[in-house]
Design a protein around this motif. Structure first.
Motif, PDB file in Angstrom:
ATOM      1  N   PRO A  17       6.194   8.984  18.612  1.00  0.00           N
ATOM      2  CA  PRO A  17       6.810   8.917  17.163  1.00  0.00           C
ATOM      3  C   PRO A  17       5.530   9.404  16.289  1.00  0.00           C
ATOM      4  CG  PRO A  17       7.120   6.801  18.575  1.00  0.00           C
ATOM      5  CD  PRO A  17       6.196   7.751  19.285  1.00  0.00           C
ATOM      6  N   LEU A  18       6.042  10.111  15.114  1.00  0.00           N
ATOM      7  CA  LEU A  18       5.264  10.398  13.992  1.00  0.00           C
ATOM      8  C   LEU A  18       5.039   9.325  13.232  1.00  0.00           C
ATOM      9  CD1 LEU A  18       3.813  12.936  12.604  1.00  0.00           C
ATOM     10  CD2 LEU A  18       6.060  13.318  11.361  1.00  0.00           C
ATOM     11  N   LEU A  19       3.988   8.850  12.974  1.00  0.00           N
ATOM     12  CA  LEU A  19       3.593   7.801  11.860  1.00  0.00           C
ATOM     13  C   LEU A  19       2.839   8.367  10.657  1.00  0.00           C
ATOM     14  CD1 LEU A  19       1.654   5.165  14.269  1.00  0.00           C
ATOM     15  CD2 LEU A  19       4.245   5.605  14.070  1.00  0.00           C
ATOM     16  N   VAL A  20       3.740   7.993   9.708  1.00  0.00           N
ATOM     17  CA  VAL A  20       3.511   8.503   8.347  1.00  0.00           C
ATOM     18  C   VAL A  20       3.176   7.745   7.045  1.00  0.00           C
ATOM     19  CG1 VAL A  20       4.254  10.379   6.365  1.00  0.00           C
ATOM     20  CG2 VAL A  20       4.720  10.513   8.810  1.00  0.00           C
ATOM     21  N   ARG A  21       2.040   7.904   6.157  1.00  0.00           N
ATOM     22  CA  ARG A  21       2.116   6.797   4.852  1.00  0.00           C
ATOM     23  C   ARG A  21       2.140   7.610   3.921  1.00  0.00           C
ATOM     24  NH1 ARG A  21       0.725   1.832   6.164  1.00  0.00           N
ATOM     25  NH2 ARG A  21       0.147   1.332   3.968  1.00  0.00           N
ATOM     26  N   SER A  22       2.663   7.277   2.659  1.00  0.00           N
ATOM     27  CA  SER A  22       2.652   8.050   1.255  1.00  0.00           C
ATOM     28  C   SER A  22       2.465   6.908   0.455  1.00  0.00           C
ATOM     29  CB  SER A  22       3.573   9.024   1.137  1.00  0.00           C
ATOM     30  OG  SER A  22       3.921   9.543   0.127  1.00  0.00           O
ATOM     31  N   GLU A  23       2.154   7.429  -0.957  1.00  0.00           N
ATOM     32  CA  GLU A  23       2.475   6.591  -2.209  1.00  0.00           C
ATOM     33  C   GLU A  23       3.844   6.669  -2.939  1.00  0.00           C
ATOM     34  OE1 GLU A  23      -0.917   7.084  -4.684  1.00  0.00           O
ATOM     35  OE2 GLU A  23      -2.209   6.235  -3.524  1.00  0.00           O
ATOM     36  N   SER A  24       4.492   7.773  -2.446  1.00  0.00           N
ATOM     37  CA  SER A  24       5.760   8.115  -2.957  1.00  0.00           C
ATOM     38  C   SER A  24       6.788   8.341  -1.880  1.00  0.00           C
ATOM     39  CB  SER A  24       5.535   9.128  -4.009  1.00  0.00           C
ATOM     40  OG  SER A  24       5.344  10.470  -3.407  1.00  0.00           O
ATOM     41  N   LEU A  25       8.100   8.331  -1.976  1.00  0.00           N
ATOM     42  CA  LEU A  25       9.097   8.679  -1.193  1.00  0.00           C
ATOM     43  C   LEU A  25       9.137  10.316  -0.969  1.00  0.00           C
ATOM     44  CD1 LEU A  25      11.441   8.071   0.576  1.00  0.00           C
ATOM     45  CD2 LEU A  25      12.757   7.803  -1.346  1.00  0.00           C
ATOM     46  N   TYR A  26       8.854  10.865  -2.360  1.00  0.00           N
ATOM     47  CA  TYR A  26       8.856  12.417  -2.159  1.00  0.00           C
ATOM     48  C   TYR A  26       7.668  12.870  -1.098  1.00  0.00           C
ATOM     49  CZ  TYR A  26       8.269  17.186  -3.434  1.00  0.00           C
ATOM     50  OH  TYR A  26       8.300  18.711  -3.544  1.00  0.00           O
ATOM     51  N   GLY A  27       6.751  12.272  -1.067  1.00  0.00           N
ATOM     52  CA  GLY A  27       5.694  12.903  -0.246  1.00  0.00           C
ATOM     53  C   GLY A  27       5.957  12.450   1.145  1.00  0.00           C
ATOM     54  N   LEU A  28       6.682  11.148   1.446  1.00  0.00           N
ATOM     55  CA  LEU A  28       7.054  10.888   2.759  1.00  0.00           C
ATOM     56  C   LEU A  28       8.024  11.724   3.344  1.00  0.00           C
ATOM     57  CD1 LEU A  28       5.948   8.195   4.476  1.00  0.00           C
ATOM     58  CD2 LEU A  28       8.139   7.204   3.692  1.00  0.00           C
ATOM     59  N   ASN A  76       0.791  -1.238  -0.202  1.00  0.00           N
ATOM     60  CA  ASN A  76      -0.088  -0.099   0.188  1.00  0.00           C
ATOM     61  C   ASN A  76       0.572   1.297  -0.067  1.00  0.00           C
ATOM     62  OD1 ASN A  76      -2.486  -1.453   0.176  1.00  0.00           O
ATOM     63  ND2 ASN A  76      -2.049  -1.715   2.370  1.00  0.00           N
ATOM     64  N   GLY A  77       1.863   1.116  -0.637  1.00  0.00           N
ATOM     65  CA  GLY A  77       2.864   2.334  -0.763  1.00  0.00           C
ATOM     66  C   GLY A  77       3.927   2.252   0.440  1.00  0.00           C
ATOM     67  N   LEU A  78       4.169   3.555   0.959  1.00  0.00           N
ATOM     68  CA  LEU A  78       5.579   3.546   1.964  1.00  0.00           C
ATOM     69  C   LEU A  78       4.700   4.024   3.147  1.00  0.00           C
ATOM     70  CD1 LEU A  78       6.645   4.953  -0.954  1.00  0.00           C
ATOM     71  CD2 LEU A  78       8.651   4.696   0.528  1.00  0.00           C
ATOM     72  N   SER A  79       5.382   3.427   4.490  1.00  0.00           N
ATOM     73  CA  SER A  79       5.036   3.624   5.658  1.00  0.00           C
ATOM     74  C   SER A  79       6.382   4.092   6.641  1.00  0.00           C
ATOM     75  CB  SER A  79       4.327   2.672   6.564  1.00  0.00           C
ATOM     76  OG  SER A  79       5.053   1.487   6.524  1.00  0.00           O
ATOM     77  N   GLY A  80       6.371   5.423   7.334  1.00  0.00           N
ATOM     78  CA  GLY A  80       7.567   5.741   7.943  1.00  0.00           C
ATOM     79  C   GLY A  80       6.846   6.079   9.459  1.00  0.00           C
ATOM     80  N   VAL A  81       8.194   6.152  10.085  1.00  0.00           N
ATOM     81  CA  VAL A  81       8.277   6.781  11.410  1.00  0.00           C
ATOM     82  C   VAL A  81       9.263   7.714  11.612  1.00  0.00           C
ATOM     83  CG1 VAL A  81       8.546   5.961  14.010  1.00  0.00           C
ATOM     84  CG2 VAL A  81       7.513   4.397  12.322  1.00  0.00           C
ATOM     85  N   ALA A  82       9.199   8.833  12.411  1.00  0.00           N
ATOM     86  CA  ALA A  82       9.915   9.724  12.742  1.00  0.00           C
ATOM     87  C   ALA A  82       9.954   9.822  14.256  1.00  0.00           C
ATOM     88  CB  ALA A  82       9.760  11.113  11.924  1.00  0.00           C
ATOM     89  N   LEU A  83      11.057  10.030  14.753  1.00  0.00           N
ATOM     90  CA  LEU A  83      11.281  10.502  16.123  1.00  0.00           C
ATOM     91  C   LEU A  83      11.963  12.081  16.220  1.00  0.00           C
ATOM     92  CD1 LEU A  83      13.206   6.992  17.599  1.00  0.00           C
ATOM     93  CD2 LEU A  83      10.700   7.569  17.540  1.00  0.00           C
ATOM     94  N   VAL A  84      11.007  12.680  16.710  1.00  0.00           N
ATOM     95  CA  VAL A  84      11.517  14.272  16.699  1.00  0.00           C
ATOM     96  C   VAL A  84      11.788  14.637  18.010  1.00  0.00           C
ATOM     97  CG1 VAL A  84      10.842  16.542  15.818  1.00  0.00           C
ATOM     98  CG2 VAL A  84      10.118  14.695  14.772  1.00  0.00           C
TER      99      VAL A  84
END
Length: 205
Positions: free
Chosen positions: A67-78, A53-61
Motif C-alpha cells: 500500500p502507498l502511505l501518504v500524508r499532507s496538510e491539505s486534501l488537494y495535496g493528498l 497533523n493534517g491528513l493521512s491516506g492509504v492507496a491500494l494500486v
C-alpha cells in the motif's frame, strides 16, 4: 432448528457504452475516498482521514507490492499523491458526491471545502467536470440500499459489494462483479468510492 432465509441475488448490469475510465470521489467530512476503475477492474482505491497533523491516506494500486502511505496538510495535496496517474487516456467519467446540508449538523462548511479541493484538483490534472450524484441516488442505483438504514449499514453494503459477499443482515446479495483488484481491503470510504465510480460509468442494478 435454525432457519435459513434465502437471499435474493441482484446483479449489477453494464452500460451500453461505458467510458474507458471512471473515477469516484467521496470528499468526506473527517474521512473520504477515491477510486479509479477501468471497466470493472479496480486500478486504484484510496482513502484518507483527518487528524491533528493534517491528513493521512492509504492507496491500494493495481500491480503494487505494498500500500502507498501518504500524508499532507491539505486534501488537494493528498489527492495529488494518491490519485497520481489516475488518467491513462481515453474517455473518462468522474463522480463527486453532492454536498448537501443536513438539518442539525454543522459539517456543511467542511464538506464544501473538501469538495472545492477536489474540483480544483480535477481541473489541474485535466479531468472532466464531475457529475454530482447525491449519496441517496448512487447508493440506491448501485448498492440497492437506502440512507435510512444508517451509515454503518451503508458502509457495510459497500464493503460487501466490493468483496462480492453478502452484507450482514441484508435480505439480498448485490453482485458488482468486479474484476482485478489491488491486494488489500479498502476502508468503507474507499469501497463507497468504488461504487460511485461504477455509478458514473453507468452500471445499475
Amino acid at each position: 432448528m435454525s432457519i435459513i432465509i434465502p437471499r435474493r441475488e441482484r446483479l449489477l448490469q453494464p452500460p451500453a457504452d461505458p467510458p474507458d475510465w471512471s473515477i469516484g470521489i467521496d470528499p468526506g467530512e473527517h474521512a473520504g475516498g477515491i477510486a479509479v476503475l477501468r471497466g470493472r477492474d479496480v486500478h486504484l482505491v484510496g482513502w484518507w482521514s483527518r487528524g491533528r497533523n493534517g491528513l493521512s491516506g492509504v492507496a491500494l494500486v493495481e500491480g503494487a507490492s505494498a500500500p502507498l502511505l501518504v500524508r499532507s496538510e491539505s486534501l488537494y495535496g493528498l489527492l495529488g499523491a494518491i490519485g497520481a496517474g489516475s488518467r491513462r487516456g481515453g474517455r473518462v467519467a468522474v463522480a463527486l458526491e453532492h454536498v448537501r446540508h443536513l438539518p442539525g449538523k454543522a459539517n456543511t462548511e467542511v464538506l464544501i471545502e473538501s469538495a472545492g479541493y477536489v474540483r480544483c484538483w480535477l481541473d489541474v490534472v485535466g479531468l472532466p467536470a464531475p457529475e454530482r450524484p447525491s449519496s441517496r441516488r448512487w447508493r440506491a442505483d448501485v448498492l440497492g440500499v437506502s440512507e435510512s438504514s444508517g451509515a454503518k449499514s451503508c458502509g457495510d453494503a459497500a464493503l460487501a459489494a466490493y468483496a462480492d459477499d453478502p452484507a450482514p443482515g441484508a435480505r439480498e446479495v448485490v453482485r458488482c462483479g468486479l474484476g482485478t483488484k489491488p491486494a488489500g481491503r479498502p476502508s468503507e470510504h474507499g469501497a463507497e468510492a468504488v461504487a460511485m465510480a461504477l455509478w458514473v460509468a453507468g452500471y445499475r442494478l
